[in-house]
Design an enzyme around this catalytic site. Structure first.
Site, PDB file in Angstrom:
ATOM      1  N   ASP A  98      31.918  38.125  30.425  1.00  0.00           N
ATOM      2  CA  ASP A  98      32.440  38.438  30.207  1.00  0.00           C
ATOM      3  C   ASP A  98      32.347  40.597  30.147  1.00  0.00           C
ATOM      4  OD1 ASP A  98      34.589  39.826  28.618  1.00  0.00           O
ATOM      5  OD2 ASP A  98      35.670  38.301  29.124  1.00  0.00           O
ATOM      6  N   THR A 143      45.900  30.703  32.742  1.00  0.00           N
ATOM      7  CA  THR A 143      46.896  31.292  33.695  1.00  0.00           C
ATOM      8  C   THR A 143      45.975  32.049  34.738  1.00  0.00           C
ATOM      9  OG1 THR A 143      48.043  32.663  33.595  1.00  0.00           O
ATOM     10  CG2 THR A 143      49.155  30.400  32.892  1.00  0.00           C
ATOM     11  N   ASP A 173      33.654  42.293  27.088  1.00  0.00           N
ATOM     12  CA  ASP A 173      33.083  41.489  25.780  1.00  0.00           C
ATOM     13  C   ASP A 173      31.572  42.188  25.854  1.00  0.00           C
ATOM     14  OD1 ASP A 173      35.404  40.232  24.593  1.00  0.00           O
ATOM     15  OD2 ASP A 173      34.764  38.501  25.088  1.00  0.00           O
ATOM     16  N   ARG A 217      43.579  39.365  31.507  1.00  0.00           N
ATOM     17  CA  ARG A 217      43.586  37.916  32.361  1.00  0.00           C
ATOM     18  C   ARG A 217      44.184  37.032  31.393  1.00  0.00           C
ATOM     19  NH1 ARG A 217      38.903  35.928  35.780  1.00  0.00           N
ATOM     20  NH2 ARG A 217      38.701  35.064  34.017  1.00  0.00           N
TER      21      ARG A 217
HETATM   22  C1  PRP Z   1      38.475  41.049  32.750  1.00  0.00           C
HETATM   23  C2  PRP Z   1      37.495  42.373  34.326  1.00  0.00           C
HETATM   24  C3  PRP Z   1      38.516  42.456  35.540  1.00  0.00           C
HETATM   25  C4  PRP Z   1      39.470  40.782  35.362  1.00  0.00           C
HETATM   26  C5  PRP Z   1      39.048  40.254  36.726  1.00  0.00           C
HETATM   27  O1  PRP Z   1      39.508  41.592  31.692  1.00  0.00           O
HETATM   28  O2  PRP Z   1      37.041  43.827  33.550  1.00  0.00           O
HETATM   29  O3  PRP Z   1      40.572  43.031  34.741  1.00  0.00           O
HETATM   30  O4  PRP Z   1      38.977  40.067  34.602  1.00  0.00           O
HETATM   31  O5  PRP Z   1      39.354  39.535  36.430  1.00  0.00           O
HETATM   32  P1  PRP Z   1      40.353  38.707  37.523  1.00  0.00           P
HETATM   33  O6  PRP Z   1      39.874  39.013  39.238  1.00  0.00           O
HETATM   34  O7  PRP Z   1      40.230  37.008  37.750  1.00  0.00           O
HETATM   35  O8  PRP Z   1      42.188  39.475  37.940  1.00  0.00           O
HETATM   36  P2  PRP Z   1      40.033  40.620  31.427  1.00  0.00           P
HETATM   37  O9  PRP Z   1      40.983  40.015  30.984  1.00  0.00           O
HETATM   38  O10 PRP Z   1      38.777  40.679  30.851  1.00  0.00           O
HETATM   39  O11 PRP Z   1      40.224  42.013  30.499  1.00  0.00           O
HETATM   40  P3  PRP Z   1      39.220  43.283  29.229  1.00  0.00           P
HETATM   41  O12 PRP Z   1      38.371  44.175  30.506  1.00  0.00           O
HETATM   42  O13 PRP Z   1      40.393  43.785  28.573  1.00  0.00           O
HETATM   43  O14 PRP Z   1      37.511  42.509  28.886  1.00  0.00           O
HETATM   44  N1  URA Z   2      36.124  38.739  33.903  1.00  0.00           N
HETATM   45  C1  URA Z   2      34.818  39.231  34.131  1.00  0.00           C
HETATM   46  O1  URA Z   2      34.717  40.386  32.560  1.00  0.00           O
HETATM   47  N2  URA Z   2      33.842  38.143  33.976  1.00  0.00           N
HETATM   48  C2  URA Z   2      34.057  37.382  35.070  1.00  0.00           C
HETATM   49  O2  URA Z   2      32.737  36.880  35.156  1.00  0.00           O
HETATM   50  C3  URA Z   2      35.466  37.370  35.866  1.00  0.00           C
HETATM   51  C4  URA Z   2      36.062  38.135  35.108  1.00  0.00           C
END
Ligand code: PRP
Ligand code: URA
Length: 213
Positions: A204, A112, A207, A108
């Site tokens: 997150d 944006t 993380d 993400r």
């Molecule tokens: C997080 C999560 C989802 C996304 C959800 O991923 O694991 O994939 O955000 O958010 P959305 O519904 O608003 O798209 P992130 O982009 O943080 O990547 P990661 O899993 O690699 O940490």
């Molecule tokens: N991605 C995450 O990991 N946590 C949230 O709350 C939203 C998006």
């Protein structure tokens, strides 16, 4: 099975709810977070496969021959959205060891909140299989919508989406973009905050799972 409204199933099994509370707790260790995510993945795999069609196979027990039920059709595909979707994968594969896996790399954009693809690898015959897309967090739904759109471009017609926590905004967006894709979640939280995080949520997921904060 849980409560079902408009093709959204909330998996309200007490063990799932208990483990979800442990996960939300900010003092949970990285190791325990990963373990709990896998355990919940098993329960969610059980629920999302509940209505898979069965065929019968002739087998011989030590006593006599019988027609016995087996899952019909091609092996299904688990499609984790990286990184956090990987958290469910081992648990799901424990229940369905023969499943194929499609990896969908999305992150993400922090400004944006749009999903940016960096990796995609699926079985060549993915279009002929049921695909279970998984990501613990359905926040804005930008990631889920992008992943499902990508799979549809590859010809997939039979899909299900599984998450741990969903925001009402994310459910509305995913339902509008892909009304043919039913959703399973362990909980629907209150809302998104100004940074697109689920409230109360669990922070997150990626993380916390990999200790990268
Ligand atoms: C997080 C999560 C989802 C996304 C959800 O991923 O694991 O994939 O955000 O958010 P959305 O519904 O608003 O798209 P992130 O982009 O943080 O990547 P990661 O899993 O690699 O940490
Ligand atoms: N991605 C995450 O990991 N946590 C949230 O709350 C939203 C998006």
């Amino acid at each position: 099975m849980g409560q079902v409204t408009e093709r959204v199933t909330v998996v309200d099994h007490p063990l799932v709810q208990h483990k979800l509370t442990l996960l939300r707790d900010k003092t949970r260790s990285t190791a325990d977070f990963r373990r709990l995510m896998n355990e919940i993945g098993m329960f969610l795999a059980y629920e999302v496969t509940r209505d898979l069609p069965l065929a019968t196979r002739e087998i011989e027990t030590p006593i006599e021959r019988m027609s016995a039920p087996v899952i019909a059709g091609k092996k299904l595909v688990f499609a984790p959205i990286l990184r956090a979707g990987i958290g469910f994968l081992d648990g799901m594969l424990t229940l369905v060891p023969s499943a194929r896996v499609a990896h969908i790399g999305l992150y993400r954009d922090p400004e944006t909140l749009e999903a940016v693809e960096y990796y995609f690898k699926a079985p060549s015959d993915v279009a002929e299989r049921l695909v279970v897309v998984m990501d613990p967090m359905l926040a804005t739904a930008n990631s889920a919508v992008a992943a499902i759109t990508r799979l549809k471009e590859r010809g997939v017609v039979d899909m299900r989406f599984v998450c741990l926590l969903a925001a009402p905004e994310g459910i509305a967006k995913l339902r509008a973009a892909h009304p043919d894709v039913p959703i399973w979640t362990a909980a629907i939280d209150a809302r998104l905050n100004d940074h697109g995080y689920i409230v109360p949520g669990l922070g997150d997921a990626g993380d916390r799972m990999y200790g990268t904060k």
